[in-house]
Design a protein around this motif. Structure first.
Motif, PDB file in Angstrom:
ATOM      1  N   LYS A 191       0.876  -1.175   0.000  1.00 23.82           N
ATOM      2  CA  LYS A 191       0.000   0.000   0.000  1.00 23.82           C
ATOM      3  C   LYS A 191       0.909   1.219   0.000  1.00 23.82           C
ATOM      4  O   LYS A 191       2.059   1.144   0.418  1.00 23.82           O
ATOM      5  CB  LYS A 191      -0.916   0.012   1.224  1.00 23.82           C
ATOM      6  CG  LYS A 191      -1.932  -1.118   1.267  1.00 23.82           C
ATOM      7  CD  LYS A 191      -2.967  -0.924   2.373  1.00 23.82           C
ATOM      8  CE  LYS A 191      -2.339  -0.938   3.752  1.00 23.82           C
ATOM      9  NZ  LYS A 191      -3.352  -0.809   4.833  1.00 23.82           N
ATOM     10  N   TYR A 192       0.371   2.358  -0.443  1.00 26.82           N
ATOM     11  CA  TYR A 192       1.255   3.515  -0.592  1.00 26.82           C
ATOM     12  C   TYR A 192       0.478   4.820  -0.510  1.00 26.82           C
ATOM     13  O   TYR A 192      -0.634   4.938  -1.050  1.00 26.82           O
ATOM     14  CB  TYR A 192       1.955   3.438  -1.957  1.00 26.82           C
ATOM     15  CG  TYR A 192       3.015   4.489  -2.152  1.00 26.82           C
ATOM     16  CD1 TYR A 192       4.232   4.400  -1.496  1.00 26.82           C
ATOM     17  CD2 TYR A 192       2.791   5.583  -2.991  1.00 26.82           C
ATOM     18  CE1 TYR A 192       5.217   5.368  -1.666  1.00 26.82           C
ATOM     19  CE2 TYR A 192       3.764   6.543  -3.173  1.00 26.82           C
ATOM     20  CZ  TYR A 192       4.979   6.437  -2.508  1.00 26.82           C
ATOM     21  OH  TYR A 192       5.935   7.396  -2.675  1.00 26.82           O
ATOM     22  N   THR A 193       1.061   5.826   0.192  1.00 23.47           N
ATOM     23  CA  THR A 193       0.538   7.192   0.155  1.00 23.47           C
ATOM     24  C   THR A 193       1.698   8.146  -0.089  1.00 23.47           C
ATOM     25  O   THR A 193       2.776   7.995   0.488  1.00 23.47           O
ATOM     26  CB  THR A 193      -0.183   7.579   1.461  1.00 23.47           C
ATOM     27  OG1 THR A 193       0.729   7.490   2.565  1.00 23.47           O
ATOM     28  CG2 THR A 193      -1.361   6.655   1.727  1.00 23.47           C
ATOM     29  N   ARG A 206       7.361   8.087  -5.468  1.00 22.27           N
ATOM     30  CA  ARG A 206       7.046   6.692  -5.764  1.00 22.27           C
ATOM     31  C   ARG A 206       7.852   5.800  -4.834  1.00 22.27           C
ATOM     32  O   ARG A 206       8.968   6.127  -4.435  1.00 22.27           O
ATOM     33  CB  ARG A 206       7.384   6.349  -7.221  1.00 22.27           C
ATOM     34  CG  ARG A 206       6.681   7.201  -8.250  1.00 22.27           C
ATOM     35  CD  ARG A 206       6.955   6.736  -9.665  1.00 22.27           C
ATOM     36  NE  ARG A 206       8.370   6.782 -10.004  1.00 22.27           N
ATOM     37  CZ  ARG A 206       8.877   6.371 -11.161  1.00 22.27           C
ATOM     38  NH1 ARG A 206       8.075   5.854 -12.084  1.00 22.27           N
ATOM     39  NH2 ARG A 206      10.168   6.449 -11.404  1.00 22.27           N
ATOM     40  N   THR A 263       6.530   1.730  -7.598  1.00 21.90           N
ATOM     41  CA  THR A 263       5.086   1.949  -7.531  1.00 21.90           C
ATOM     42  C   THR A 263       4.671   3.038  -8.519  1.00 21.90           C
ATOM     43  O   THR A 263       5.498   3.787  -9.042  1.00 21.90           O
ATOM     44  CB  THR A 263       4.643   2.374  -6.119  1.00 21.90           C
ATOM     45  OG1 THR A 263       5.079   3.725  -5.873  1.00 21.90           O
ATOM     46  CG2 THR A 263       5.219   1.460  -5.053  1.00 21.90           C
ATOM     47  N   GLU A 264       3.387   3.154  -8.732  1.00 20.23           N
ATOM     48  CA  GLU A 264       2.859   4.285  -9.488  1.00 20.23           C
ATOM     49  C   GLU A 264       2.933   5.536  -8.611  1.00 20.23           C
ATOM     50  O   GLU A 264       2.955   5.453  -7.385  1.00 20.23           O
ATOM     51  CB  GLU A 264       1.408   4.010  -9.894  1.00 20.23           C
ATOM     52  CG  GLU A 264       1.241   2.820 -10.818  1.00 20.23           C
ATOM     53  CD  GLU A 264      -0.224   2.539 -11.127  1.00 20.23           C
ATOM     54  OE1 GLU A 264      -1.088   3.244 -10.560  1.00 20.23           O
ATOM     55  OE2 GLU A 264      -0.496   1.623 -11.906  1.00 20.23           O
ATOM     56  N   THR A 270       1.010   7.549  -7.264  1.00 24.75           N
ATOM     57  CA  THR A 270      -0.358   7.783  -6.810  1.00 24.75           C
ATOM     58  C   THR A 270      -0.593   7.029  -5.522  1.00 24.75           C
ATOM     59  O   THR A 270       0.153   6.101  -5.187  1.00 24.75           O
ATOM     60  CB  THR A 270      -1.378   7.331  -7.884  1.00 24.75           C
ATOM     61  OG1 THR A 270      -2.694   7.711  -7.474  1.00 24.75           O
ATOM     62  CG2 THR A 270      -1.325   5.828  -8.073  1.00 24.75           C
ATOM     63  N   ASN A 271      -1.624   7.411  -4.793  1.00 24.85           N
ATOM     64  CA  ASN A 271      -1.951   6.710  -3.560  1.00 24.85           C
ATOM     65  C   ASN A 271      -2.604   5.366  -3.858  1.00 24.85           C
ATOM     66  O   ASN A 271      -3.432   5.251  -4.766  1.00 24.85           O
ATOM     67  CB  ASN A 271      -2.894   7.550  -2.694  1.00 24.85           C
ATOM     68  CG  ASN A 271      -2.228   8.808  -2.166  1.00 24.85           C
ATOM     69  OD1 ASN A 271      -1.008   8.905  -2.120  1.00 24.85           O
ATOM     70  ND2 ASN A 271      -3.034   9.784  -1.758  1.00 24.85           N
ATOM     71  N   THR A 272      -2.217   4.360  -3.108  1.00 22.38           N
ATOM     72  CA  THR A 272      -2.807   3.023  -3.219  1.00 22.38           C
ATOM     73  C   THR A 272      -3.229   2.611  -1.822  1.00 22.38           C
ATOM     74  O   THR A 272      -2.412   2.203  -1.003  1.00 22.38           O
ATOM     75  CB  THR A 272      -1.784   2.011  -3.787  1.00 22.38           C
ATOM     76  OG1 THR A 272      -1.313   2.479  -5.053  1.00 22.38           O
ATOM     77  CG2 THR A 272      -2.412   0.644  -3.969  1.00 22.38           C
ATOM     78  N   THR A 273      -4.501   2.764  -1.516  1.00 21.30           N
ATOM     79  CA  THR A 273      -4.984   2.614  -0.142  1.00 21.30           C
ATOM     80  C   THR A 273      -5.438   1.205   0.205  1.00 21.30           C
ATOM     81  O   THR A 273      -5.735   0.924   1.367  1.00 21.30           O
ATOM     82  CB  THR A 273      -6.142   3.596   0.122  1.00 21.30           C
ATOM     83  OG1 THR A 273      -7.185   3.351  -0.825  1.00 21.30           O
ATOM     84  CG2 THR A 273      -5.659   5.034  -0.016  1.00 21.30           C
ATOM     85  N   LYS A 325      -2.237  -4.162  -2.861  1.00 22.98           N
ATOM     86  CA  LYS A 325      -2.093  -4.424  -4.288  1.00 22.98           C
ATOM     87  C   LYS A 325      -0.888  -5.325  -4.512  1.00 22.98           C
ATOM     88  O   LYS A 325       0.189  -5.087  -3.967  1.00 22.98           O
ATOM     89  CB  LYS A 325      -1.921  -3.113  -5.056  1.00 22.98           C
ATOM     90  CG  LYS A 325      -1.912  -3.281  -6.573  1.00 22.98           C
ATOM     91  CD  LYS A 325      -1.900  -1.921  -7.263  1.00 22.98           C
ATOM     92  CE  LYS A 325      -1.946  -2.066  -8.779  1.00 22.98           C
ATOM     93  NZ  LYS A 325      -1.966  -0.728  -9.438  1.00 22.98           N
TER      94      LYS A 325
END
Length: 337
Positions: free
Chosen positions: A137-139, A151, A189-190, A192-195, A198
């Motif tokens: 996950k990523y913010t 990223r 990662t992209e 963008t946020n991935t909440t 993934k």
């Protein structure tokens, strides 16, 4: 139905006649290291707080996360933070976070501590996997120059001897050990946020036909080593990671195979590996569930009976195991009751 499912899983599973190691503690269930590590790091993984002298001055950037891991009871969370006059990239590695100076461009990940040549951190690994997979996950950072371009990155190097990343020295910060590289897998990662969790999967790109002896992995929520986000306000980029492992492509089914005659069995919630007559000092056991996910890993001690306490969250049922080393290999099934 269950029988057909098991056959499908086993036929595509990763066991073969060649040695095939898994990433140790890639599920981040076990936490705490003895010196030179500390109690706030995943077992066999390290952060800047136990890096070289300058790196250790920075804030804690690696944390245990028990809220909503992808599986099990924990995952790892890394945060990029502003500290005094600089941004410290969040980090996690099987090696050492090295900062020879306060010049960020000279920072690198290596298997040797820049401040202490006797401090060597290398994760043993024998095998040539096809790909690196995991869940994240990523913010992004909430402020600062380049915040929306942030990223995350996961990179794994298969190598012999010692190794450094980046490979090319900057201002003589480390020796050029690029000749020790055998393969590399890189995931970015992209921006963008991935909440939600993934899955990612990236191939290993091999530069030689040699067999590695170690793997060096590093993870950061700020792929740009020179990032200045979030600046002195706001929140830096954050990356969560869980269930990191490698996948082998093989046409060989999972059959019981042995290079040494030793016994493997379970009693209550422990696994026993009788290495009383085995002298291999580099053997590792990996236990998998029937989906192929690694649920337990451990290094085995030569010339003794190994009693391994399995995680309490493992339910009753059938599991697959694989033991690999320089001179031993065995795979099969165990049952927990």
């Amino acid at each position: 139905m269950k029988s057909n499912l098991l056959i499908a899983i086993v036929s595509s599973f990763v066991f073969s006649a060649g040695a095939q190691t898994q990433i140790f503690n890639g599920g981040f269930e076990d936490w705490g290291n003895t010196s030179p590590g500390n109690a706030d790091e995943p077992t066999s993984w390290y952060s800047n707080k136990t890096g070289s002298t300058v790196a250790a001055i920075g804030p804690q950037t690696c944390f245990k996360e028990t809220t909503n891991p992808h599986s099990g009871t924990a995952c790892v969370r890394m945060e990029t933070k502003y500290y005094v006059l600089a941004v410290v990239n969040g980090n996690l590695t099987t090696g050492v976070v090295n900062a020879p100076s306060q010049n960020k461009s000279e920072g690198y990940i290596g298997t040797l501590n820049h401040s202490n040549a006797a401090d060597q951190r290398r994760m043993e690994f024998v095998g040539r996997p096809d790909s690196l997979i995991g869940w994240y996950k990523y913010t992004q950072a909430t402020s600062g120059t380049g915040a929306t371009a942030e990223r995350g990155k996961v990179v794994a190097f298969l190598h012999t001897g010692d190794f450094n990343d980046p490979e090319v020295p900057v201002n003589g910060n480390h020796p050029d050990l690029s000749g020790n590289k055998i393969g590399k897998a890189l995931f970015i990662t992209e921006a963008t946020n991935t909440t939600v969790w993934k899955r990612f999967s990236v191939p290993f790109d091999y530069t030689t036909g040699a067999t590695p002896t170690h793997i060096m992995i590093s993870v950061t929520p700020s792929e740009n080593q020179l990032t200045t986000a979030p600046g002195f306000t706001g929140t830096g980029s954050i990356m969560w990671l869980d269930d990191l492992q490698v996948v082998y492509n093989s046409s060989v089914g999972m059959e019981e195979n042995t290079k040494n005659d030793f016994h493997v069995y379970t009693f209550e919630h422990s696994m026993f590996v009788d290495f009383g007559a085995v002298t291999d000092a580099q053997a590792v056991v990996n236990v998998y569930d029937l989906t192929g996910k690694v649920v337990f890993s451990s290094v085995l001690t030569a010339n003794q009976q190994n009693e391994l306490k399995l995680p309490s969250y493992l339910m009753s049922g059938t599991y697959l195991y694989q033991i690999t080393g320089a001179s031993v290999q065995k795979s099969g099934k165990i049952a927990l009751k």
